[in-house]
Design an enzyme around this catalytic site. Structure first.
Site, mmCIF file in Angstrom:
data_model
loop_
_atom_site.group_PDB
_atom_site.id
_atom_site.type_symbol
_atom_site.label_atom_id
_atom_site.label_comp_id
_atom_site.label_asym_id
_atom_site.label_seq_id
_atom_site.Cartn_x
_atom_site.Cartn_y
_atom_site.Cartn_z
ATOM 1 N N CYS A 128 0.813 -1.216 0.000
ATOM 2 C CA CYS A 128 0.000 0.000 0.000
ATOM 3 C C CYS A 128 0.850 1.271 0.000
ATOM 4 O O CYS A 128 0.694 2.143 -0.855
ATOM 5 C CB CYS A 128 -0.967 -0.029 1.187
ATOM 6 S SG CYS A 128 -0.196 -0.417 2.765
ATOM 7 N N ASN A 187 -5.764 3.360 1.114
ATOM 8 C CA ASN A 187 -4.948 2.136 1.182
ATOM 9 C C ASN A 187 -5.719 0.882 0.815
ATOM 10 O O ASN A 187 -5.157 -0.086 0.314
ATOM 11 C CB ASN A 187 -4.329 1.964 2.571
ATOM 12 C CG ASN A 187 -5.353 1.936 3.674
ATOM 13 O OD1 ASN A 187 -6.074 2.913 3.868
ATOM 14 N ND2 ASN A 187 -5.430 0.835 4.403
HETATM 15 N N1 LIG Z 1 -4.819 -3.675 4.914
HETATM 16 C C1 LIG Z 1 -4.185 -3.037 3.945
HETATM 17 O O1 LIG Z 1 -4.297 -1.803 3.810
HETATM 18 C C2 LIG Z 1 -3.340 -3.788 2.956
HETATM 19 C C3 LIG Z 1 -2.852 -3.096 1.852
HETATM 20 C C4 LIG Z 1 -2.063 -3.774 0.913
HETATM 21 C C5 LIG Z 1 -1.784 -5.109 1.093
HETATM 22 N N2 LIG Z 1 -2.258 -5.761 2.187
HETATM 23 C C6 LIG Z 1 -1.952 -7.176 2.321
HETATM 24 O O2 LIG Z 1 -3.128 -7.913 2.034
HETATM 25 C C7 LIG Z 1 -3.129 -9.119 2.812
HETATM 26 C C8 LIG Z 1 -4.407 -9.157 3.624
HETATM 27 O O3 LIG Z 1 -4.398 -8.042 4.497
HETATM 28 P P1 LIG Z 1 -5.638 -7.649 5.392
HETATM 29 O O4 LIG Z 1 -5.330 -6.298 5.911
HETATM 30 O O5 LIG Z 1 -6.897 -7.880 4.674
HETATM 31 O O6 LIG Z 1 -5.493 -8.717 6.579
HETATM 32 P P2 LIG Z 1 -6.619 -9.266 7.560
HETATM 33 O O7 LIG Z 1 -7.676 -8.242 7.738
HETATM 34 O O8 LIG Z 1 -5.919 -9.787 8.746
HETATM 35 O O9 LIG Z 1 -7.247 -10.468 6.738
HETATM 36 C C9 LIG Z 1 -6.532 -11.639 6.410
HETATM 37 C C10 LIG Z 1 -7.511 -12.808 6.438
HETATM 38 O O10 LIG Z 1 -6.805 -14.000 6.109
HETATM 39 C C11 LIG Z 1 -7.332 -15.089 6.836
HETATM 40 N N3 LIG Z 1 -6.195 -15.896 7.293
HETATM 41 C C12 LIG Z 1 -5.237 -15.556 8.190
HETATM 42 N N4 LIG Z 1 -4.336 -16.556 8.304
HETATM 43 C C13 LIG Z 1 -4.738 -17.524 7.449
HETATM 44 C C14 LIG Z 1 -4.225 -18.809 7.121
HETATM 45 N N5 LIG Z 1 -3.124 -19.280 7.699
HETATM 46 N N6 LIG Z 1 -4.898 -19.554 6.197
HETATM 47 C C15 LIG Z 1 -6.034 -19.097 5.631
HETATM 48 N N7 LIG Z 1 -6.578 -17.886 5.925
HETATM 49 C C16 LIG Z 1 -5.930 -17.119 6.821
HETATM 50 C C17 LIG Z 1 -8.106 -14.527 8.027
HETATM 51 O O11 LIG Z 1 -9.454 -14.971 7.919
HETATM 52 P P3 LIG Z 1 -10.024 -16.213 8.774
HETATM 53 O O12 LIG Z 1 -9.290 -16.235 10.082
HETATM 54 O O13 LIG Z 1 -11.459 -15.864 8.897
HETATM 55 O O14 LIG Z 1 -9.764 -17.398 7.918
HETATM 56 C C18 LIG Z 1 -8.074 -13.016 7.821
HETATM 57 O O15 LIG Z 1 -9.372 -12.425 7.919
HETATM 58 C C19 LIG Z 1 -1.875 -9.075 3.686
HETATM 59 O O16 LIG Z 1 -0.856 -9.823 3.080
HETATM 60 C C20 LIG Z 1 -1.547 -7.596 3.705
HETATM 61 O O17 LIG Z 1 -0.198 -7.327 3.962
HETATM 62 C C21 LIG Z 1 -3.047 -5.134 3.110
#
Ligand SMILES: NC(=O)c1ccc[n+]([C@@H]2O[C@H](COP(=O)([O-])OP(=O)(O)OC[C@H]3O[C@@H](n4cnc5c(N)ncnc54)[C@H](OP(=O)(O)O)[C@@H]3O)[C@@H](O)[C@H]2O)c1
Length: 358
Positions: free
Chosen positions: A157, A325
């Site tokens: 991001c 983001n």
């Molecule tokens: N947030 C941002 O602004 C942003 C921006 C750019 C990139 N990213 C990237 O995008 C990705 C997701 O980010 P996010 O912010 O959406 O994170 P998040 O809110 O923590 O969501 C990730 C989801 O993945 C699932 N998960 C976690 N561990 C897992 C596993 N071992 N196997 C299967 N499912 C699993 C969880 O759902 P359950 O527990 O319900 O399965 C969780 O809700 C990350 O790599 C992050 O660095 C985020």
């Protein structure tokens, strides 16, 4: 693709970027959202976790295993998983011939050894062949490579704001590429739905908190992408700050000019590179409420607002960029990259006007 639309699954759909992907994809005329996975909420209606989607989808969360996702007979899969998890999924999904859009960092860096230095992996990336096939999912820089791509690594991001705003002046040779300083401010949704204690409301409110002041991971992709533009190493000093916002990123970059430069030359660099870009607005105004980029005016959209100022006293160029983001910094850019990969008009499902005021 039985219905004439691509069948799509979002893995990690209970998270922040997963929810934003669902919000965008339910409005995409070329895709059918057939699956949204969650371990924690399996069987639950998606709208119970993402209440903004109530009335827009009756989808329920399904099993978050590779086998169960493959059984859904899908064409495209979005991986919205934490870093280090996508790598478990990608090889099998790739083998199955799916188009993969990975929001994590697991396939962003081209050098397998870089994962040891920047992500603390014990060994270099175990799939260098897939790394070389992965396309960095930033259409403004990689549009041709993205066409037909099967593995898309969606940029970070803060890296997105820094790279897009600096690319034109780096490419035009206007700035010293041995020393660029990027200061970033990032909102709390950047930490995801399972944020650590310091990102919970009582500890985050009123905060302007520097973190990972040196050696933040996004440094690696900023240097990689800016370096690729000029086939030379670029050195970036990057420092992020957590701020008290729900969405939004502002980057303020300081670069030193290679020669005395007037404003028209800088404008020319931006217009040459981004004149036809649908999501880039150049913001540098002498009147009105907005003189420079500000996150307040991009929220809910896939836009990147870019501005600059020349500091003649210090021979410095200050470059500013504002994005949402969750949109251009993650899910919006992911859908944009998918649109390019599958041949849809690039703005499909992404032409939201920013919310204002927020
Ligand atoms: N947030 C941002 O602004 C942003 C921006 C750019 C990139 N990213 C990237 O995008 C990705 C997701 O980010 P996010 O912010 O959406 O994170 P998040 O809110 O923590 O969501 C990730 C989801 O993945 C699932 N998960 C976690 N561990 C897992 C596993 N071992 N196997 C299967 N499912 C699993 C969880 O759902 P359950 O527990 O319900 O399965 C969780 O809700 C990350 O790599 C992050 O660095 C985020």
């Amino acid at each position: 693709m039985a219905s004439g639309r691509y069948r799509v699954c979002v893995v990690g759909a209970s998270g922040v970027t997963g929810g934003e992907l669902l919000r965008l994809l339910i409005n995409h005329p070329g895709v059918e959202l057939v699956c949204a996975t969650s371990r924690e909420f399996r069987g639950e209606y998606v709208f119970r976790v993402h209440p903004n989607l109530r009335g827009r989808t009756e989808l329920t969360f399904s099993d978050s295993t590779i086998d169960s996702v493959l059984k859904k007979d899908i064409d495209v899969v979005f991986l919205a998983l934490p870093h280090g998890q996508s790598i478990e999924w990608v090889p099998k999904l790739y083998e199955a011939g799916l188009t993969i859009v990975d929001l994590s960092a697991d396939f962003r860096l081209k050098d397998p050894k870089a994962y040891v230095e920047w992500y603390g992996w014990e060994k270099p990336h175990p799939y260098p062949d897939l790394l070389s096939k992965a396309v960095y999912g930033m259409p403004e820089l990689h549009r041709e490579e993205l066409k037909g791509a099967k593995l898309i690594a969606v940029p970070g991001c803060m890296a997105t704001a820094a790279i897009i705003s600096l690319a034109p002046v780096v490419k035009a040779g206007l700035v010293d590429t041995d020393r660029i300083v990027v200061d970033a401010k990032i909102s709390s949704s950047g930490a995801g739905a399972h944020a650590p204690r310091l990102d919970l409301h009582p500890f985050r409110t009123y905060v302007i908190r520097p973190y990972e002041v040196v050696h933040h991971r996004h440094t690696a992709e900023i240097e990689q992408e800016l370096g690729l533009l000029i086939n030379r190493q670029v050195r970036v000093a990057f420092t992020p700050h957590a701020v008290d916002l729900v969405r939004g990123i502002l980057t303020t970059s300081h670069a030193w000019l290679t020669k005395p430069v007037q404003e028209p030359e800088v404008w020319r660099a931006y217009r040459t590179m981004y004149g036809n870009e649908p999501f880039i607005r150049l913001v540098k105004d002498r009147a009105g409420f907005q003189r420079y980029p500000d996150v307040k005016y991009v929220i809910g959209s896939n836009l990147v607002d870019i501005g600059f100022e020349i500091d003649t006293r210090l021979n410095r160029l200050v470059v500013l960029a504002a994005i949402d983001n969750l949109m251009k910094g993650a899910s919006g850019q992911a859908v944009q990259a998918m649109n390019v990969a599958l041949g849809f008009p690039e703005t499909t499902a992404l032409d939201q006007v920013p919310l204002y005021p927020v």
